[in-house]
Design an enzyme around this catalytic site. Sequence first.
Site, PDB file in Angstrom:
ATOM      1  N   GLY A   7       0.866  -1.289  -0.138  1.00 48.18           N
ATOM      2  CA  GLY A   7      -0.048  -0.086  -0.049  1.00 48.18           C
ATOM      3  C   GLY A   7       1.045   1.270   0.245  1.00 48.18           C
ATOM      4  O   GLY A   7       2.108   1.130  -0.386  1.00 48.18           O
ATOM      5  N   SER A   8       0.202   2.447   0.441  1.00 48.44           N
ATOM      6  CA  SER A   8       0.663   3.652   0.169  1.00 48.44           C
ATOM      7  C   SER A   8       2.009   3.900   0.785  1.00 48.44           C
ATOM      8  O   SER A   8       2.496   3.184   1.727  1.00 48.44           O
ATOM      9  CB  SER A   8      -0.319   4.688   0.938  1.00 48.44           C
ATOM     10  N   SER A   9       2.643   4.904   0.054  1.00 47.00           N
ATOM     11  CA  SER A   9       4.239   5.355   0.262  1.00 47.00           C
ATOM     12  C   SER A   9       4.148   5.689   1.830  1.00 47.00           C
ATOM     13  O   SER A   9       5.179   5.880   2.488  1.00 47.00           O
ATOM     14  CB  SER A   9       4.719   6.059  -0.756  1.00 47.00           C
ATOM     15  N   VAL A  10       2.950   6.505   2.210  1.00 47.10           N
ATOM     16  CA  VAL A  10       2.872   7.091   3.441  1.00 47.10           C
ATOM     17  C   VAL A  10       2.777   6.060   4.635  1.00 47.10           C
ATOM     18  O   VAL A  10       3.045   6.636   5.867  1.00 47.10           O
ATOM     19  CB  VAL A  10       1.583   8.042   3.531  1.00 47.10           C
TER      20      VAL A  10
END
Lengths: 383, 135
Positions: B62-65
Amino acid sequence: MELARDEEKALDGKYDEALASAYRILVAIGEATDAQKLVPVKWAHISGVNYNTIGDGGMRFLEKFSTTAKVAVKTTINPMGYDRSKPEDISPSFQERQENIASSYERMGATASFTCTPYEVFDLPQKGTAVSFAESNAAVFSNSLLGLKTNKESALSALASSVTGKTPLSDLRLEEARSPKISIETDFDFRTELDYGLLGYFAGKSVKDSCVALNSISGLDTIQAKALCAAIGTSGSCGMFTFGGKSKEKILFGKKEAQSVMDELSTADDADIITLGSPQLGMNELGLLAKLTEFKKFTKRCIVFCSRAIYNDAIKIGLASKIEKSGADFRCDSCTCLTPYVTKDKYDAVITNSVKGAYYLSKSNKVKVALKDIKTIAEEYTQ
Amino acid sequence: MIISNCRRIVGGTGEGKTLVTMQPINFLAMVNAKTGTITDSLHELHDKSLRGSVLILPYAIGSSVGAYAIYSLKEYGNAPSAVVCSKVDITTASGCALAEIPVVDLPDGTPISILKQGLKARVEADARRIVVEFS
């Protein structure tokens, strides 16, 4: 991984703690990806700007980090949560925290670009240039269509590259990983940008490698390419695709596979609000939207997300006002993903053409989604 | 049991009860940093707390964050003591590096299933090994 003497000193905290933590991040990623050394990058694009993504923990970290850390290379940043010129609907506490995050990045010397499409806003470096892009749609787009070299970075790895100017030499930065070992064979009549979004989501989910070949795909326009890249970046770890390529393993994408992605992500038939823009819309898409809605009015609320730079260009040529005449409402500096403009207490469901937007609306904003392509949206919801 | 020849990703030592999953974790979308629990009802660790555990997972997705979500777990005192992946990803590596959570990769060919749920374990990243059910 071998470090140069100077890098070793920075890691040991001989300069300052912020730089030491940046090197700790690079070393961990270097170990994780079997890198031998660090190499320079020319441009870092950082994610983790929207308060809804990094929260109080991230905000406090950046506040401290930015007291000493300074960008070493050109650094641009992702969208934040809201449009400062349209703060209605956004709580004062969200605004305050969002501004805190924005000022930390600006204190470091980052350009306040608030865009997830840096490739449409800034001049592009030469092919082959090493960059560090944390925004996944930008990473996939840059690797696959612009010939730039980046891994699918994390928010922290791009931040570390920004302040050190370096990145581990590994994965998609090496030619070997840029040759796909798996291909997706397409047996599908691609008509709309949404179809390419479905393919991208399927490809990202099915392939664990960093690069995938897409066969029988050609002549993508910008809108289709953005939808494809954003979707590939959403569902997995893949950071690049090639148009065709020799590979031993093949996976089929046909009607059935497209439908299974629709079943997973399109959870409503209709909704009370339309959001366009994940990735933020560019001039091509604004031009198309203006054409599709000419002499018509939206029958539902429609938010158009784009960067401030693109919006300003659209004003200059009279495009923004054409779109506003249809009743659509611009929100700059922000994007569909984790937007505070769409909350569960106000909306049960959202209409969008973005597969990436659909994923985050459903997982993070916890609302249902009706996925439709932009032409269908314009046909069904304007009169 | 001692699993040696692990890959050291983030140095240090951490111990706790093993929390094992065969399913990847999306740290941004599935974890509440303020409570330390997995919030996704479809995940096999739903409602389980990561706090003080030796978390064993294939990798993060999932997200890079997601890296910030790992850091936030530490900020709220809810982080795992150590993390073991079958193939560590950039999000886990960078988030744990900043949060100073020790991380190792299992040696090639060692399945996650070798580690059972709820055992006392110590990850010694610098010695590249995991010591399970020590006393």
